[in-house]
Design a protein around this motif. Structure first.
Motif, PDB file in Angstrom:
ATOM      1  N   ALA A 236      12.802  34.360 -20.867  1.00  0.00           N
ATOM      2  CA  ALA A 236      12.376  34.442 -19.470  1.00  0.00           C
ATOM      3  C   ALA A 236      10.923  34.892 -19.365  1.00  0.00           C
ATOM      4  O   ALA A 236      10.203  34.493 -18.433  1.00  0.00           O
ATOM      5  CB  ALA A 236      13.284  35.395 -18.703  1.00  0.00           C
ATOM      6  N   PHE A 237      10.481  35.729 -20.290  1.00  0.00           N
ATOM      7  CA  PHE A 237       9.075  36.151 -20.341  1.00  0.00           C
ATOM      8  C   PHE A 237       8.179  34.922 -20.512  1.00  0.00           C
ATOM      9  O   PHE A 237       7.162  34.770 -19.822  1.00  0.00           O
ATOM     10  CB  PHE A 237       8.892  37.127 -21.507  1.00  0.00           C
ATOM     11  N   MET A 238       8.574  34.032 -21.417  1.00  0.00           N
ATOM     12  CA  MET A 238       7.820  32.796 -21.609  1.00  0.00           C
ATOM     13  C   MET A 238       7.859  31.928 -20.352  1.00  0.00           C
ATOM     14  O   MET A 238       6.855  31.310 -19.970  1.00  0.00           O
ATOM     15  CB  MET A 238       8.384  32.026 -22.798  1.00  0.00           C
ATOM     16  N   ALA A 239       9.023  31.887 -19.689  1.00  0.00           N
ATOM     17  CA  ALA A 239       9.147  31.088 -18.471  1.00  0.00           C
ATOM     18  C   ALA A 239       8.264  31.641 -17.359  1.00  0.00           C
ATOM     19  O   ALA A 239       7.666  30.880 -16.586  1.00  0.00           O
ATOM     20  CB  ALA A 239      10.603  31.046 -18.013  1.00  0.00           C
ATOM     21  N   GLY A 240       8.169  32.968 -17.249  1.00  0.00           N
ATOM     22  CA  GLY A 240       7.292  33.571 -16.257  1.00  0.00           C
ATOM     23  C   GLY A 240       5.830  33.249 -16.532  1.00  0.00           C
ATOM     24  O   GLY A 240       5.058  32.960 -15.604  1.00  0.00           O
ATOM     25  N   TYR A 241       5.452  33.290 -17.808  1.00  0.00           N
ATOM     26  CA  TYR A 241       4.086  32.949 -18.198  1.00  0.00           C
ATOM     27  C   TYR A 241       3.790  31.493 -17.848  1.00  0.00           C
ATOM     28  O   TYR A 241       2.727  31.175 -17.298  1.00  0.00           O
ATOM     29  CB  TYR A 241       3.923  33.181 -19.698  1.00  0.00           C
ATOM     30  N   LEU A 242       4.756  30.614 -18.137  1.00  0.00           N
ATOM     31  CA  LEU A 242       4.613  29.198 -17.807  1.00  0.00           C
ATOM     32  C   LEU A 242       4.476  29.002 -16.305  1.00  0.00           C
ATOM     33  O   LEU A 242       3.592  28.258 -15.845  1.00  0.00           O
ATOM     34  CB  LEU A 242       5.828  28.432 -18.322  1.00  0.00           C
ATOM     35  N   ALA A 243       5.348  29.643 -15.530  1.00  0.00           N
ATOM     36  CA  ALA A 243       5.308  29.492 -14.075  1.00  0.00           C
ATOM     37  C   ALA A 243       3.969  29.961 -13.506  1.00  0.00           C
ATOM     38  O   ALA A 243       3.395  29.313 -12.620  1.00  0.00           O
ATOM     39  CB  ALA A 243       6.457  30.261 -13.435  1.00  0.00           C
ATOM     40  N   ALA A 244       3.478  31.082 -14.026  1.00  0.00           N
ATOM     41  CA  ALA A 244       2.196  31.595 -13.546  1.00  0.00           C
ATOM     42  C   ALA A 244       1.059  30.630 -13.864  1.00  0.00           C
ATOM     43  O   ALA A 244       0.089  30.516 -13.095  1.00  0.00           O
ATOM     44  CB  ALA A 244       1.921  32.956 -14.166  1.00  0.00           C
ATOM     45  N   GLY A 245       1.185  29.916 -14.979  1.00  0.00           N
ATOM     46  CA  GLY A 245       0.155  28.956 -15.353  1.00  0.00           C
ATOM     47  C   GLY A 245       0.262  27.628 -14.625  1.00  0.00           C
ATOM     48  O   GLY A 245      -0.699  26.848 -14.604  1.00  0.00           O
ATOM     49  N   MET A 246       1.431  27.355 -14.021  1.00  0.00           N
ATOM     50  CA  MET A 246       1.657  26.066 -13.381  1.00  0.00           C
ATOM     51  C   MET A 246       1.625  26.111 -11.854  1.00  0.00           C
ATOM     52  O   MET A 246       1.471  25.083 -11.205  1.00  0.00           O
ATOM     53  CB  MET A 246       3.015  25.509 -13.821  1.00  0.00           C
ATOM     54  N   THR A 247       1.792  27.282 -11.246  1.00  0.00           N
ATOM     55  CA  THR A 247       1.831  27.355  -9.793  1.00  0.00           C
ATOM     56  C   THR A 247       0.508  26.920  -9.170  1.00  0.00           C
ATOM     57  O   THR A 247      -0.567  27.245  -9.672  1.00  0.00           O
ATOM     58  CB  THR A 247       2.193  28.772  -9.312  1.00  0.00           C
ATOM     59  N   GLU A 248       0.616  26.188  -8.086  1.00  0.00           N
ATOM     60  CA  GLU A 248      -0.565  25.782  -7.326  1.00  0.00           C
ATOM     61  C   GLU A 248      -0.825  26.736  -6.167  1.00  0.00           C
ATOM     62  O   GLU A 248      -1.963  26.881  -5.719  1.00  0.00           O
ATOM     63  CB  GLU A 248      -0.381  24.363  -6.789  1.00  0.00           C
ATOM     64  N   THR A 249       0.204  27.385  -5.669  1.00  0.00           N
ATOM     65  CA  THR A 249       0.068  28.278  -4.519  1.00  0.00           C
ATOM     66  C   THR A 249      -0.224  29.718  -4.931  1.00  0.00           C
ATOM     67  O   THR A 249      -0.612  30.538  -4.084  1.00  0.00           O
ATOM     68  CB  THR A 249       1.361  28.277  -3.684  1.00  0.00           C
ATOM     69  N   GLY A 250      -0.010  30.036  -6.200  1.00  0.00           N
ATOM     70  CA  GLY A 250      -0.169  31.411  -6.641  1.00  0.00           C
ATOM     71  C   GLY A 250       1.021  32.281  -6.301  1.00  0.00           C
ATOM     72  O   GLY A 250       0.966  33.503  -6.440  1.00  0.00           O
ATOM     73  N   ILE A 251       2.121  31.645  -5.883  1.00  0.00           N
ATOM     74  CA  ILE A 251       3.334  32.365  -5.514  1.00  0.00           C
ATOM     75  C   ILE A 251       4.528  31.684  -6.173  1.00  0.00           C
ATOM     76  O   ILE A 251       4.701  30.467  -6.052  1.00  0.00           O
ATOM     77  CB  ILE A 251       3.549  32.390  -3.992  1.00  0.00           C
ATOM     78  N   VAL A 252       5.347  32.445  -6.876  1.00  0.00           N
ATOM     79  CA  VAL A 252       6.591  31.937  -7.443  1.00  0.00           C
ATOM     80  C   VAL A 252       7.720  32.847  -6.971  1.00  0.00           C
ATOM     81  O   VAL A 252       7.476  33.969  -6.505  1.00  0.00           O
ATOM     82  CB  VAL A 252       6.545  31.848  -8.983  1.00  0.00           C
ATOM     83  N   GLY A 253       8.949  32.359  -7.058  1.00  0.00           N
ATOM     84  CA  GLY A 253      10.070  33.124  -6.534  1.00  0.00           C
ATOM     85  C   GLY A 253      11.254  33.135  -7.474  1.00  0.00           C
ATOM     86  O   GLY A 253      11.371  32.314  -8.386  1.00  0.00           O
ATOM     87  N   THR A 254      12.145  34.089  -7.242  1.00  0.00           N
ATOM     88  CA  THR A 254      13.400  34.164  -7.981  1.00  0.00           C
ATOM     89  C   THR A 254      14.457  34.791  -7.091  1.00  0.00           C
ATOM     90  O   THR A 254      14.145  35.494  -6.120  1.00  0.00           O
ATOM     91  CB  THR A 254      13.250  34.985  -9.275  1.00  0.00           C
ATOM     92  N   PHE A 255      15.709  34.515  -7.399  1.00  0.00           N
ATOM     93  CA  PHE A 255      16.826  35.228  -6.789  1.00  0.00           C
ATOM     94  C   PHE A 255      17.983  35.196  -7.769  1.00  0.00           C
ATOM     95  O   PHE A 255      18.036  34.372  -8.679  1.00  0.00           O
ATOM     96  CB  PHE A 255      17.219  34.632  -5.427  1.00  0.00           C
ATOM     97  N   GLY A 256      18.922  36.119  -7.575  1.00  0.00           N
ATOM     98  CA  GLY A 256      20.063  36.212  -8.469  1.00  0.00           C
ATOM     99  C   GLY A 256      21.370  35.993  -7.744  1.00  0.00           C
ATOM    100  O   GLY A 256      21.417  35.950  -6.512  1.00  0.00           O
ATOM    101  N   GLY A 257      22.430  35.863  -8.541  1.00  0.00           N
ATOM    102  CA  GLY A 257      23.761  35.753  -7.968  1.00  0.00           C
ATOM    103  C   GLY A 257      24.290  37.128  -7.581  1.00  0.00           C
ATOM    104  O   GLY A 257      24.532  37.407  -6.413  1.00  0.00           O
ATOM    105  N   ILE A 258      24.455  37.998  -8.565  1.00  0.00           N
ATOM    106  CA  ILE A 258      24.916  39.366  -8.342  1.00  0.00           C
ATOM    107  C   ILE A 258      23.998  40.296  -9.126  1.00  0.00           C
ATOM    108  O   ILE A 258      23.528  39.946 -10.215  1.00  0.00           O
ATOM    109  CB  ILE A 258      26.383  39.536  -8.793  1.00  0.00           C
ATOM    110  N   ASN A 259      23.754  41.477  -8.591  1.00  0.00           N
ATOM    111  CA  ASN A 259      22.846  42.430  -9.232  1.00  0.00           C
ATOM    112  C   ASN A 259      23.563  43.130 -10.387  1.00  0.00           C
ATOM    113  O   ASN A 259      24.032  44.263 -10.266  1.00  0.00           O
ATOM    114  CB  ASN A 259      22.356  43.448  -8.204  1.00  0.00           C
ATOM    115  N   ILE A 260      23.648  42.419 -11.514  1.00  0.00           N
ATOM    116  CA  ILE A 260      24.265  42.935 -12.737  1.00  0.00           C
ATOM    117  C   ILE A 260      23.311  42.655 -13.899  1.00  0.00           C
ATOM    118  O   ILE A 260      22.474  41.750 -13.812  1.00  0.00           O
ATOM    119  CB  ILE A 260      25.650  42.300 -12.998  1.00  0.00           C
ATOM    120  N   PRO A 261      23.416  43.412 -14.988  1.00  0.00           N
ATOM    121  CA  PRO A 261      22.440  43.284 -16.081  1.00  0.00           C
ATOM    122  C   PRO A 261      22.243  41.876 -16.638  1.00  0.00           C
ATOM    123  O   PRO A 261      21.085  41.490 -16.904  1.00  0.00           O
ATOM    124  CB  PRO A 261      22.981  44.240 -17.145  1.00  0.00           C
TER     125      PRO A 261
END
Length: 340
Positions: A134-159
């Motif tokens: 996921a660290f690599m995916a975040g780095y990728l997303a930051a390098g690919m975003t055009e708006t400078g904003i990316v988002g995430t959400f989860g199903g349930i707040n568990i580890p």
């Protein structure tokens, strides 16, 4: 139990070996509420059972949990000696699995996304350092975003959910530190442990609605960590077009498991539950099963970042090179997957 705790538990002395039977072998699986064909962790784990069926000629059975109240009943229905190993899939089955294992010490269990500290003699946990991929995916997303904003959400707040979101957030922070940028993440804060959660792993409508809200706030790349719920986010991206919104999948390579919308997935954060399930079956059949924990990492192939598929020609070569170096740094320990 946290992933760090699970890794610590993995270093503890394991329990004595429990011998496997020499007669016909049956592997049984109990799903979480997403179902056996969730295009996510239940399906990926079941693929490991099916691969063992093909390779080793075992019998395979599964029971689907429609609600959390089904966990105990489903486990109980599989007791009695017909299952040589019972796989329970998901963090939420942790308590029910522990109770059944304690009451049935001769029955072997393996649970995905959970580990016990101290270990149980007849349970092998399967946990994953998904924050590495996921660290690599975040780095990728930051390098690919055009708006400078990316988002995430989860199903349930568990580890097992928030570990994805943590790694994603820290990967974005690392990109910002390396490039002097200010890419913003919506939907999760590793510091406050607060964020967006649908509180289920089933509703595609919720996946669409949460993605729509993040898109409306400017996000052009979204990471849904919610099993089948994320398919609703992919449906929105399919309608908007990838010029407007891209999705990062989790658990399986969703380009392959969601082919109708495969083109919307920039990549996926892959958990190789199929590989670890297969490995557990091999251990039981060989008579080398031991209670404890298996930890999937980038180094051993238990987690990974999937191919870019349709985006192969879109991700800049410089960014691909940085990701290659980043992977090596995570594996050799020179890059810390955490706050920078």
């Amino acid at each position: 139990m946290t992933i760090q705790g699970a890794i610590k538990a993995a270093l503890l002395p394991l329990a004595v070996c429990l011998a496997a039977p020499v007669s016909a072998f049956t592997a049984c699986q109990i799903t979480d509420t997403g179902g056996i064909d969730d295009n996510s962790f239940n399906q990926t784990a079941w693929r490991g059972v099916l691969e063992a069926q093909t390779a080793m000629g075992i019998d395979a059975r599964f029971l689907e949990s429609q609600a959390e109240t089904d966990y105990e009943a489903n486990i109980t229905s599989l007791l009695g000696g017909e299952c040589d190993i019972i796989f329970t899939i998901g963090f939420l089955l942790g308590d029910a699995t522990q109770e059944a294992a304690a009451a049935n010490p001769d029955q072997l269990f393996s649970i995905v996304d959970f580990a016990y500290d101290p270990p149980l003699d007849n349970v092998l946990g399967q946990v994953y350092a998904t924050d590495e991929a996921a660290f690599m995916a975040g780095y990728l997303a930051a390098g690919m975003t055009e708006t400078g904003i990316v988002g995430t959400f989860g199903g349930i707040n568990i580890p097992p959910v928030t570990i994805f979101m943590d790694g994603f957030a820290y990967g974005i922070d690392y990109y910002n530190a390396q490039h002097g940028t200010d890419v913003t993440l919506l939907g999760w804060s590793p510091d406050t442990r607060e964020g967006l959660f649908t509180n289920n792993f089933e509703s595609l409508d919720d996946g669409r609605a949460f993605a729509q809200n993040l898109y409306d706030e400017g996000a052009d790349i979204i990471l849904p960590v919610a099993g089948p719920v994320g398919l609703g986010s992919a449906a929105l991206a399919n309608e908007l077009g990838v010029e407007e919104l891209m999705i990062i999948g989790v658990d399986a390579d969703l380009y392959e498991t969601d082919p109708e919308r495969g083109h919307v997935y920039l990549t996926s954060i892959v958990k190789r539950m199929d590989a670890t399930v297969f490995q557990v079956i091999e251990r039981v059949m060989a008579g080398s099963f031991e209670g404890g924990v298996i930890v999937g990492t980038l180094a051993n192939g238990g987690v990974d970042l999937a191919s870019f598929h349709d985006f192969e020609g879109t991700v800049p070569e410089d960014l691909v090179a940085e990701l290659t170096a980043l992977r090596a740094g995570i594996i050799d320990g020179t890059v810390a997957v955490g706050p920078n």
